[in-house]
Design a protein around this motif. Structure first.
Motif: not given
Length: 789
Positions: A639-644, A739-741, A766-770, A775-779
């Motif tokens: 969901l973080c990645e989709m927001e980004m 992880k700064k997401l 809130k997702v960090i968008n800036n 982005y796209a890290q596998n955790i």
């Protein structure tokens, strides 16, 4: 004369004619008839050159005495057969050849000066081992069968590759051991027999040049071009698509070898009997075009281009053979097809139906740019290949049907791969037990004790946005219509025009308030029935006529209304949904590696998904709660990645839309049942229904005691019930913050009571968008454990 290309051999080769000379000496000793005199003359002529008997090592000697060697071999190379036989002197498995027959010389001349004659697919190690096997058979009395067919591939002057089978005659060869040749025991021979691929072992038992190969061999070549082409065709047709490479011989080159036509081109057309259509076979890289269709993807079989010309194929199931397109065009009714083919540079052609069980599967097309190259005589060559095309095309159609069914299943009646095994097992039971006199009762497909995960990313205020764009388009259209009517100059309809303008203005004022459910339909019906007839039937001046024409051109083809603002909104919605669904589907492939689980997603005003994980879905794999925790972390990260992804996409959209994200945590295992009537999974049982109730109502809920929605743009809301869930998700959130997401601030609140549901709590972060570096890290959940340790 061709020379050997192999550098190592167990043989020291001596080209010798000693056996032939001994035969001549026997003939000369008889003192009978002309043959004795002929033998004596030959022996006298070669007497000054002991190399003929002792052995020739320098190949230049052969070149210098070419005429004498030709005379010496005259009995083996009769002049009467020199233009028929493809024959020469050679050493087995080597590329040393000389004393060619005239036909052999002609073949080599047509191949060109740059052609280097080599045995097909014959490598150094294979050459060495074959020579060693010669020794085992000739000297040690073994009977190893190593008659692998050997071929020369030689092009002709037209560029067509001809193929020749090599036959050896070794009657004039003698194999002699040197002092360096080891004596082999039966154990050595058995060891070699079981280690064909061990070249070092063969070289150990047969050291380089430890044997003498004395004499000469005779090769006869048999033209097997057609048989080889058919064999290649079978191989190509039998190969699965995934194993075909660009090195494979093309169908075109194969058919050129069969028909011996250098400019021959091959085409193919699928015939759909059900719809009476010709269809272009679809491939990523088409090897064959359809000349019947040219650039069309499909067309009706009754297309006027073909006239009655293709009736012979479709009705009589016979081939159409046109040897000369120009002559064909002179027959009435053939003009269109002749012009159609001529435009493709076709001057002769064969269109042959591929038939199975009296059903046409397709049409094989052979075309040439030269008239009379293809005709009814060489069309008989198709009889050699059609049986293989029939089987291949039938397999192609079956595979295509399977793919179509798979697409239908995936896109319309999806059965996810994780649960497909259970449906397959039930279908197999039906297949095994079903008979005309016995009804089979299908068992319900139920998966018990599975953990649900639900998430959504929703377009914020989509209904309001949609209503605003509808109103904008309607107001623009009403304003345009009012302006058009006010320009009308017709006095006889002046009163009617004023009434219509008043009614349009009333609709325009009505749109200033909230849009009612039927307002759009009312306005649309009014414009179509009352206004458009006036615009179409009233006489106008030039300016009004131009304005009216522009108005009608501005209308949407489907709705007949203005559609500019709504189009921008719909396009933005479509782009967002498509992009976010693609991200989710791609990430799902990775998630299945965690543990097989059921997955489904829906595109509405956003994208929502359901996941179910548990031992009943993958009974062959041990289940551990760790897999559920991994999947929950995967869901939050996705969901973080989709927001980004939406943040990156937002600036490019034709209509600015924000999104909100939500996760519902539910830790109690439930059961899901496949609803046969709806063809989808749903929760099973009264207790489990609570989960569905929460799912349907939670996204519209407010924070308890306020009018504020629990979801906000660019934030992920996680709804849960128990303290254990709170502790678990705090770990995930803190780790993704590390992880700064996610941003550092975490909002916690209670959710207002829903109908029949209370006690829900939530996080919002809130997702960090800036900062898109991560982005796209596998955790994984294990990463969190490692970090904490």
């Amino acid at each position: 004369m061709s020379k050997t290309t192999f550098t190592e051999s167990p043989f020291k080769t001596l080209i010798s004619f000693h056996k032939l000379i001994e035969n001549l000496e026997e003939i000369a000793a008889t003192n009978v008839d002309y043959r004795s005199n002929y033998a004596k003359a030959l022996l006298k002529e070669i007497a000054p050159f002991p190399e003929f008997r002792d052995g020739i090592e320098d190949l230049n000697f052969i070149k210098q005495h070419e005429k004498l060697i030709h005379n010496l071999l005259a009995d083996l190379f009769p002049t009467a057969l020199t233009h028929n036989e493809i024959k020469a002197i050679s050493i087995p498995f080597q590329n040393i050849t000389f004393n060619y027959t005239e036909r052999f010389k002609e073949i080599l001349q047509n191949a060109g000066m740059t052609f280097d004659m080599e045995i097909r697919d014959f490598e150094d190690d294979q050459f060495y081992i074959f020579n060693s096997i010669l020794i085992l058979n000739a000297h040690y009395g073994q009977h190893f069968d190593f008659n692998k067919p050997l071929f020369y591939d030689i092009p002709n002057k037209n560029g067509i590759m001809n193929h020749y089978r090599i036959l050896y005659n070794a009657d004039f060869i003698e194999i002699i051991p040197t002092q360096d040749a080891p004596k082999l025991s039966q154990d050595d021979i058995d060891l070699l027999m079981n280690n064909y691929d061990n070249i070092n072992l063969w070289k150990e038992k047969f050291p380089i040049e430890s044997w003498i190969l004395k004499g000469f061999g005779i090769i006869n070549l048999i033209d097997v071009t057609r048989e080889n082409a058919i064999s290649n065709l079978k191989s190509n047709l039998l190969k699965p698509e995934s194993s075909k490479t660009k090195s494979s011989l093309s169908f075109e080159s194969i058919f050129r070898s069969i028909f011996k036509i250098s400019d021959l081109k091959i085409g193919f057309t699928i015939y759909n009997e059900e719809e009476q259509k010709f269809i272009n076979p679809s491939h990523d890289e088409k090897e064959m075009n359809s000349f019947i269709l040219n650039n069309l993807e499909e067309t009706d079989c009754k297309n006027t281009i073909y006239g009655c010309s293709l009736d012979a194929i479709l009705q009589d199931k016979k081939s159409i053979i046109i040897s000369d397109i120009k002559e064909f065009s002179k027959i009435p009714g053939n003009e269109k097809l002749a012009a159609y083919l001529t435009n493709q540079d076709i001057q002769s052609c064969i269109f042959a139906p591929v038939i199975k069980n009296d059903t046409i599967l397709g049409i094989i097309e052979l075309v040439s740019a030269k008239p009379k190259e293809l005709n009814s005589i060489n069309a008989t060559n198709l009889d050699l290949v059609l049986p293989y095309l029939v089987d291949t095309l039938e397999r192609y159609k079956i595979d295509m049907q399977h793919q179509i069914e798979a697409i239908i299943q995936r896109e319309y009646t999806a059965i996810h791969s994780s649960v497909y095994w259970k449906f397959k097992r039930e279908a197999l039971k039906y297949y095994q037990t079903n008979s005309p006199n016995k009804d089979y009762i299908f068992k319900e497909i139920i998966f018990k004790e599975v953990y649900p995960l639900y998430g959504q990313i929703d377009i914020k205020g989509s209904s309001e946005h949609r209503n605003e764009t509808v109103k904008e388009d309607l107001k623009n259209q009403l304003t345009t219509l009012i302006q058009l009517l006010e320009k009308q100059k017709s006095n006889e309809s002046l009163v009617l025009l004023e009434q219509r303008i008043f009614e349009l203005q009333s609709f325009d004022k009505e749109l200033d308030s909230s849009l009612k459910a039927d307002t759009e339909q009312q306005i649309q019906n009014y414009i179509e029935t009352e206004i458009h007839p006036i615009l179409r039937n009233t006489k106008m001046d030039v300016d009004s006529e131009t304005a009216t024409k522009n108005y009608f051109e501005s209308l949407d083809e489907k709705t007949g209304m203005f559609y500019e603002a709504r189009k921008q909104f719909d396009n933005a919605m479509s782009v967002i949904n498509k992009k976010l669904a693609a991200v989710l589907d791609k990430k799902q492939v990775e998630a299945q590696l965690i543990y097989p689980h059921y997955y489904e997603r829906f595109k509405t005003d956003g994208v929502e998904h359901n996941l179910y994980i548990g031992a009943s879905i993958a009974p062959t794999k041990p289940f551990n709660i760790l897999y559920l925790q991994n999947l929950r972390l995967w869901q939050l990260q996705t969901l973080c990645e989709m927001e980004m992804e939406h943040h990156l996409l937002k600036a490019t959209l034709p209509y600015e839309l924000d999104v909100t994200s939500l996760i519902l945590v539910f830790s109690s295992p439930i059961s899901i049942r496949f609803r046969m009537d709806e063809k989808r999974f749903d929760v099973d049982g009264t207790y489990n229904a609570r989960y569905e109730v929460v799912k349907k109502r939670i996204d519209k809920a407010n924070i308890k005691g306020t009018k504020e929605r629990i979801t906000q743009k660019e934030k992920i809301t996680i709804v849960y019930s128990h303290n254990s869930e709170e502790n678990e998700y705090l770990k995930y959130i803190k780790y993704l913050q590390f992880k700064k997401l996610l941003e550092p601030n975490i909002e916690q609140f209670e959710v207002e009571e829903l109908q029949g549901v209370s006690g829900l709590r939530a996080f919002r972060v809130k997702v960090i968008n800036n900062n898109l570096e991560n982005y796209a890290q596998n955790i994984t959940y294990q990463d969190i454990l490692n970090e904490q340790n």
